[in-house]
Design an enzyme around this catalytic site. Structure first.
Site, mmCIF file in Angstrom:
data_model
loop_
_atom_site.group_PDB
_atom_site.id
_atom_site.type_symbol
_atom_site.label_atom_id
_atom_site.label_comp_id
_atom_site.label_asym_id
_atom_site.label_seq_id
_atom_site.Cartn_x
_atom_site.Cartn_y
_atom_site.Cartn_z
ATOM 1 N N CYS A 91 0.862 -1.185 0.000
ATOM 2 C CA CYS A 91 0.000 0.000 0.000
ATOM 3 C C CYS A 91 0.898 1.234 0.000
ATOM 4 O O CYS A 91 1.889 1.280 0.736
ATOM 5 C CB CYS A 91 -0.872 -0.020 1.254
ATOM 6 S SG CYS A 91 -1.918 1.427 1.433
ATOM 7 N N GLU A 140 -8.883 -0.874 -2.344
ATOM 8 C CA GLU A 140 -9.232 0.558 -2.435
ATOM 9 C C GLU A 140 -10.537 0.855 -1.694
ATOM 10 O O GLU A 140 -10.657 1.881 -1.015
ATOM 11 C CB GLU A 140 -9.338 1.006 -3.894
ATOM 12 C CG GLU A 140 -8.043 0.867 -4.702
ATOM 13 C CD GLU A 140 -6.814 1.445 -4.023
ATOM 14 O OE1 GLU A 140 -6.929 2.440 -3.277
ATOM 15 O OE2 GLU A 140 -5.722 0.870 -4.209
HETATM 16 ZN ZN ZN Z 1 -3.631 1.200 0.010
#
Ligand code: ZN
Length: 183
Positions: free
Chosen positions: A110, A153
């Site tokens: 991420c 997401e």
């Molecule tokens: Zn992320």
């Protein structure tokens, strides 16, 4: 314009993002935000970016998985992950339905947890209903890596980060991950 990507520890990543009103979508504020998020995602580079990651608690994310990002993956890795190029698109106010249990496990990372990765079990197939950048309703049925990106997401829009779902013993630095990857 490149936006600053916030890192884990910033409260905005733990907030529930607010839906965007359909009439808001054509506002220059949202249109500019989408353009800047696209640029920021390409620059990172990343395959997805959610508005909370640039400090905006709004239910909006951009996604694009370019073929050029696949060149460091073997044919086997791409096949196992069911990873194929995904054109740029925008999802607004998404509702996600998991069509299979979260039984597919691969490492993911991420942009808000830079330098680390971990194995995260995800559903292989999902259905997402949302609005596009013109405010038009759309349904996305996705499988494989695309389904993983959508789950990742959309989690951001609910204040969740992959570390909440990871198999914690697999948490690794990116450097060690690259070292231990089978050639
Ligand atoms: Zn992320």
């Amino acid at each position: 314009m490149l936006l600053k990507i916030v890192s884990v520890g910033d409260k905005v990543l733990r907030q529930k993002a607010r839906p965007i009103k359909p009439e808001e979508i054509q506002n220059s504020y949202i249109r500019d935000l989408i353009a800047y998020m696209r640029e920021t995602m390409h620059d990172a580079p990343g395959v997805g970016l959610a508005a909370p990651q640039v400090g905006q608690p709004l239910q909006l994310a951009v996604i694009e998985d370019k073929a050029e990002y696949h060149k460091n993956l073997s044919a086997t890795e791409l096949k196992e992950r069911e990873r194929v190029p995904i054109p740029f698109h925008v999802i607004i106010n998404p509702e996600i339905e998991l069509l299979t249990p979260p039984g597919v496990s691969f490492h993911e990372g991420c942009l808000s947890v830079p330098g680390f990765m971990a194995v995260v079990p995800r559903s292989r197939t999902v259905r997402v209903t949302c609005l596009d950048e013109h405010g038009k309703a759309k349904t996305i049925k996705a499988g494989g890596w695309f389904a993983r990106i959508l789950q990742h997401e959309i989690d951001h829009l609910h204040g969740r980060i992959y570390i909440d779902r990871m198999q914690s013993e697999t948490f690794t630095t990116l450097e060690n991950y690259q070292k231990q990857r089978k050639p």
